[in-house]
Design an enzyme around this catalytic site. Structure first.
Site, PDB file in Angstrom:
ATOM      1  N   ASP A  43      -5.814  -8.134   1.226  1.00 11.56           N
ATOM      2  CA  ASP A  43      -5.955  -9.569   0.982  1.00 11.56           C
ATOM      3  C   ASP A  43      -6.839  -9.824  -0.233  1.00 11.56           C
ATOM      4  O   ASP A  43      -6.575 -10.724  -1.039  1.00 11.56           O
ATOM      5  CB  ASP A  43      -6.564 -10.259   2.209  1.00 11.56           C
ATOM      6  CG  ASP A  43      -5.650 -10.210   3.421  1.00 11.56           C
ATOM      7  OD1 ASP A  43      -4.438 -10.027   3.239  1.00 11.56           O
ATOM      8  OD2 ASP A  43      -6.155 -10.361   4.546  1.00 11.56           O
ATOM      9  N   ASN A  54       0.852  -1.176   0.000  1.00  9.95           N
ATOM     10  CA  ASN A  54       0.000   0.000   0.000  1.00  9.95           C
ATOM     11  C   ASN A  54       0.894   1.235   0.000  1.00  9.95           C
ATOM     12  O   ASN A  54       2.119   1.139   0.094  1.00  9.95           O
ATOM     13  CB  ASN A  54      -0.982  -0.004   1.178  1.00  9.95           C
ATOM     14  CG  ASN A  54      -0.287  -0.017   2.528  1.00  9.95           C
ATOM     15  OD1 ASN A  54       0.732   0.638   2.729  1.00  9.95           O
ATOM     16  ND2 ASN A  54      -0.844  -0.772   3.473  1.00  9.95           N
ATOM     17  N   LEU A  55       0.304   2.406  -0.119  1.00 16.39           N
ATOM     18  CA  LEU A  55       1.105   3.623  -0.277  1.00 16.39           C
ATOM     19  C   LEU A  55       2.007   3.869   0.931  1.00 16.39           C
ATOM     20  O   LEU A  55       3.163   4.275   0.777  1.00 16.39           O
ATOM     21  CB  LEU A  55       0.190   4.830  -0.508  1.00 16.39           C
ATOM     22  CG  LEU A  55       0.892   6.160  -0.804  1.00 16.39           C
ATOM     23  CD1 LEU A  55       1.762   6.055  -2.056  1.00 16.39           C
ATOM     24  CD2 LEU A  55      -0.135   7.280  -0.961  1.00 16.39           C
ATOM     25  N   SER A  56       1.499   3.602   2.130  1.00 13.86           N
ATOM     26  CA  SER A  56       2.311   3.812   3.335  1.00 13.86           C
ATOM     27  C   SER A  56       3.516   2.884   3.346  1.00 13.86           C
ATOM     28  O   SER A  56       4.638   3.304   3.676  1.00 13.86           O
ATOM     29  CB  SER A  56       1.461   3.589   4.587  1.00 13.86           C
ATOM     30  OG  SER A  56       0.430   4.536   4.672  1.00 13.86           O
ATOM     31  N   GLU A  57       3.291   1.617   2.993  1.00  7.67           N
ATOM     32  CA  GLU A  57       4.392   0.654   2.942  1.00  7.67           C
ATOM     33  C   GLU A  57       5.408   1.043   1.869  1.00  7.67           C
ATOM     34  O   GLU A  57       6.622   0.924   2.070  1.00  7.67           O
ATOM     35  CB  GLU A  57       3.841  -0.746   2.673  1.00  7.67           C
ATOM     36  CG  GLU A  57       3.001  -1.300   3.820  1.00  7.67           C
ATOM     37  CD  GLU A  57       2.208  -2.537   3.423  1.00  7.67           C
ATOM     38  OE1 GLU A  57       1.866  -3.324   4.323  1.00  7.67           O
ATOM     39  OE2 GLU A  57       1.910  -2.705   2.219  1.00  7.67           O
TER      40      GLU A  57
END
Length: 477
Positions: free
Chosen positions: A264, A195-198
């Site tokens: 998921d 995701n963008l944060s990761e």
């Protein structure tokens, strides 16, 4: 044109990763305990749901695909509950039992739709012999079309690099939902889905879409990935591949109630679609639609084939996506009632490249809605020759429909879209290339209706024909 779902029933996917059991205790709370300043919950409902990698497997099975799940568990009630729940939804489990460890369990106590406390029962499986996991992967490689590695940093994927190499050696694509900032351990994977944060935790804060693309492409090169899909919450998702234009897909969520488990769902639908024989672009299109469904549900959820089909076809009801001619006419009427300017263009769009993406983005800036009319396979063959199209109509339309710049995609059977344009009568008709406006099919009808006709330049150096020639030369070389 009807968008056909992938043939999920012929797709085989193995999920390997950190499996866990999510337990939920629900009940009313109306008083404070006399023993400590905490609420007293009178439990009246208990739920147990597979979580982590098990939720990925459930998402795959819910589509009708063949899902196999491998992970580490203890020998306890939680492991038995997991096995039963997964068997009930047709997930084939092949757990490695570790007597010295408990099955990872997360117990949540909720009252009045508020989570009061979460209790984690886990020790982590770091240091456990990975060989039984490798053996299970090896045994399955000949019968699966994709391998998903679901990493929650609980130890099941301590030997993730060996797992990647096993699959790549067998020619099986490896999809990974990463955890943490050490992406080196995922080197050689087919696709990562942070995701963008990761993603930003690894590459740094990205202020623009261009920075996401630039840093994402560097990450792909640094870690020898085949592709990267960055999920961006309300901004949709971005697919990056070497040698191809970035594909930015806007979110399809109408309402967001809970993002739990959305990642998921994305990787599950991606894997099932690829295993069914579809392209990565198509897989992202369906995964994006599925994510839009699942965030509209409470708790970790799955998406059924009917829900997915409704999400894809349902875009016609909200004014977006792949449409029939009749649906498009209704959508245009609705747009005009809202005072929106309708732009229309057409083409074959066989192998989508940077020139196409830039052209369509520029066309979209000229109005509020962009229609892309696409030559059918028969029309393309008459126009381009027997060797074309490379990609069939349905695939071409799906990829175009996933572009942020494109609102509506429709097909036509004739050599030119003149009849279609005359029926739609856009406010602005756009064509790319060195045409004169009066040479453009449908121009007379648009002018007669008070509309405009405009010619836009294509980006230099971009050509489907040249791409095909280069591929042919590379094969000869």
């Amino acid at each position: 044109m009807k968008v056909t779902l992938p043939e999920f029933e012929r797709a085989g996917v193995m999920v390997v990763g950190d499996v866990m059991l999510d337990r939920y205790w629900y009940g009313p709370s109306s008083r404070i305990s006399p023993e400590a300043p905490v609420p007293v919950v009178k439990v009246n409902t208990i739920e147990e749901r597979p979580g982590g990698a098990a939720n990925v497997a459930m998402n795959i099975a819910s589509l009708g695909a063949n899902a196999r799940l491998v992970g580490l568990t203890g020998i306890d009630d939680a492991a038995r509950a997991l096995s039963k729940s997964l068997a009930d939804v047709n997930v084939k489990c092949d757990f490695v039992s570790v007597p010295t460890h408990p099955t990872i369990t997360k117990l949540r106590v909720l009252s009045r739709n508020q989570q009061l406390i979460r209790l984690d029962f886990e020790e982590g499986f770091e240091g456990v012999d990975p060989q039984p996991l490798h053996e299970r992967i090896n045994q399955a490689l000949s019968s699966i079309g994709a391998l998903v590695l679901s990493d929650y940093a609980k130890g099941a994927l301590a030997s993730v690099q060996q797992m990647i190499q096993l699959a790549r050696k067998a020619g099986v694509p490896v999809l990974i939902d990463p955890k943490g900032t050490d992406f080196e351990r995922y080197r050689g994977a087919t696709l990562l889905t942070p995701n963008l944060s990761e993603f930003e935790a690894v590459v740094g804060k990205c202020k623009t879409e261009e920075e996401i693309v630039e840093r994402g492409m560097k990450l792909i090169a640094d870690y020898e990935l085949s592709a990267l899909l960055v999920t961006r919450s309300e901004q949709g998702m971005s697919l990056l591949q070497p040698g191809k234009a970035p594909l930015h897909m806007p979110t399809q969520a109408q309402e967001v109630y809970d993002v739990t488990g959305a990642g998921d769902t994305v990787i599950g639908v991606l894997a099932a679609t690829l295993a069914a024989g579809n392209s990565l672009e198509e897989a992202c299109f369906f995964a994006n639609a599925a994510a839009g469904v699942v965030v509209g549900k409470l708790g970790t959820s799955t998406v059924s084939p009917i829900e997915l089909e409704n999400a894809v076809r349902g875009r016609a009801d909200t004014g977006f996506g792949v449409m029939t001619e009749e649906e498009l006419k209704l959508a245009v009427v609705a747009a005009r009632k809202r005072g929106e300017k309708v732009v229309m263009t057409n083409g074959v769009f066989d192998i989508l490249h940077a020139g196409h993406v830039s052209y369509l983005a520029n066309a979209r800036k000229l109005g509020d809605r962009l229609i892309v009319a696409v030559n059918s396979d028969a029309s393309t063959k008459r126009l381009k020759g027997d060797s074309r199209p490379v990609n069939p109509l349905e695939q071409r339309m799906i990829v175009l429909g996933a572009l942020e710049a494109v609102d509506w995609v429709v097909s036509f059977e004739e050599d030119t879209p003149q009849r279609l344009i005359a029926g739609i009568l856009p406010d602005l008709l756009v064509k790319g290339g060195d045409y004169k406006p009066e040479e453009i099919a449908g121009s007379k009808e648009v002018w007669a209706n008070g509309g405009e006709v405009l010619v836009l330049n294509f980006e230099d150096g971009c050509s489907t024909t040249n791409i095909i020639k280069k591929i042919q030369q590379d094969k000869k070389g």
